[in-house]
Scaffold this motif. Structure first.
Motif, short mmCIF file in Angstrom:
data_model
loop_
_atom_site.label_atom_id
_atom_site.label_comp_id
_atom_site.label_asym_id
_atom_site.label_seq_id
_atom_site.Cartn_x
_atom_site.Cartn_y
_atom_site.Cartn_z
N ILE A 122 -1.77 -3.76 -8.27
CA ILE A 122 -2.24 -4.14 -6.94
C ILE A 122 -1.30 -3.51 -5.91
N GLY A 123 -1.83 -3.29 -4.71
CA GLY A 123 -1.02 -2.74 -3.64
C GLY A 123 -0.94 -3.69 -2.46
N LEU A 124 0.29 -3.94 -1.99
CA LEU A 124 0.52 -4.68 -0.75
C LEU A 124 0.94 -3.64 0.27
N ILE A 125 0.06 -3.34 1.22
CA ILE A 125 0.26 -2.22 2.12
C ILE A 125 0.51 -2.72 3.54
N ASP A 126 1.66 -2.37 4.10
CA ASP A 126 1.95 -2.71 5.49
C ASP A 126 1.17 -1.74 6.38
N ILE A 127 0.58 -2.23 7.43
CA ILE A 127 -0.22 -1.39 8.32
C ILE A 127 0.65 -0.41 9.10
N GLN A 128 1.82 -0.85 9.57
CA GLN A 128 2.71 0.04 10.32
C GLN A 128 3.89 0.43 9.47
N MET A 129 4.04 1.76 9.24
CA MET A 129 5.15 2.30 8.47
C MET A 129 5.65 3.56 9.16
N PRO A 130 6.91 3.89 8.95
CA PRO A 130 7.42 5.14 9.54
C PRO A 130 6.71 6.36 8.97
N GLY A 131 6.23 7.24 9.82
CA GLY A 131 5.63 8.49 9.38
C GLY A 131 4.17 8.43 8.98
N ASN A 151 0.56 5.37 8.45
CA ASN A 151 0.14 3.98 8.60
C ASN A 151 -0.54 3.54 7.31
N GLY A 152 -0.66 2.25 7.15
CA GLY A 152 -1.18 1.71 5.92
C GLY A 152 -2.61 2.13 5.60
N ILE A 153 -3.40 2.34 6.63
CA ILE A 153 -4.80 2.73 6.40
C ILE A 153 -4.85 4.15 5.83
N GLN A 154 -4.05 5.06 6.38
CA GLN A 154 -4.00 6.42 5.83
C GLN A 154 -3.50 6.40 4.39
N ALA A 201 -3.67 3.92 2.25
CA ALA A 201 -4.69 3.31 1.39
C ALA A 201 -5.78 4.31 1.01
N HIS A 202 -6.19 5.14 1.95
CA HIS A 202 -7.21 6.15 1.64
C HIS A 202 -6.70 7.20 0.65
N LYS A 203 -5.43 7.57 0.77
CA LYS A 203 -4.84 8.51 -0.20
C LYS A 203 -4.80 7.89 -1.59
N ILE A 204 -4.44 6.61 -1.65
CA ILE A 204 -4.39 5.92 -2.95
C ILE A 204 -5.79 5.82 -3.55
N LYS A 205 -6.79 5.46 -2.74
CA LYS A 205 -8.16 5.30 -3.24
C LYS A 205 -8.73 6.61 -3.78
N MET A 206 -8.26 7.74 -3.23
CA MET A 206 -8.72 9.04 -3.75
C MET A 206 -8.24 9.22 -5.19
N LYS A 207 -7.07 8.70 -5.52
CA LYS A 207 -6.53 8.83 -6.87
C LYS A 207 -6.97 7.70 -7.79
#
Length: 87
Positions: A12-21, A23-26, A28-34
Motif C-alpha cells: 500500500i502507498g501513503l502519499i503526501d500531496i505536497q512534497m519537494p520537487g 506532488n503526490g498526484i504526479q 501516484a500516476h507514475k506508480i499506477k503506470m507500473k
C-alpha cells in the motif's frame, strides 16, 4: 519512486500531496503506470482537497488518528471485512 525502479514491493502507498520537487498526484500516476492495482491513500495538511483524483483509494487530512489510518489501510487492502467477520 526509486524503490519501485529497484523492484522493491509494497502492499500500500501513503502519499503526501505536497512534497519537494513533485506532488503526490504526479507520483501516484507514475506508480499506477507500473502497478495498476496498487492501493494508495492521499495525505495532506492543506485543509481541503480541491481536486480529488480518483487514483487514490481515500483522502485523509493530517494529523490523522492511528485507528482511522489503520481502518482505511485495511479497507484499501480488502482486509477489514476479514478481520471484522473472521472470514
Amino acid at each position: 519512486m526509486i524503490y519501485f525502479h529497484n523492484g522493491v514491493k509494497f502492499d500500500i502507498g501513503l502519499i503526501d500531496i505536497q512534497m519537494p520537487g513533485t506532488n503526490g498526484i504526479q507520483l501516484a500516476h507514475k506508480i499506477k503506470m507500473k502497478q495498476p492495482t496498487f492501493p494508495m491513500i492521499a495525505l495532506s495538511s492543506l485543509g481541503t482537497f480541491h481536486d480529488r483524483d480518483p487514483i487514490f483509494f481515500k483522502y485523509l487530512m493530517k494529523p490523522v488518528k492511528k485507528d482511522k489510518l489503520l481502518a482505511v489501510m485495511l479497507k484499501a487492502l480488502g482486509l477489514l471485512r476479514c478481520i471484522v467477520t473472521g472470514k
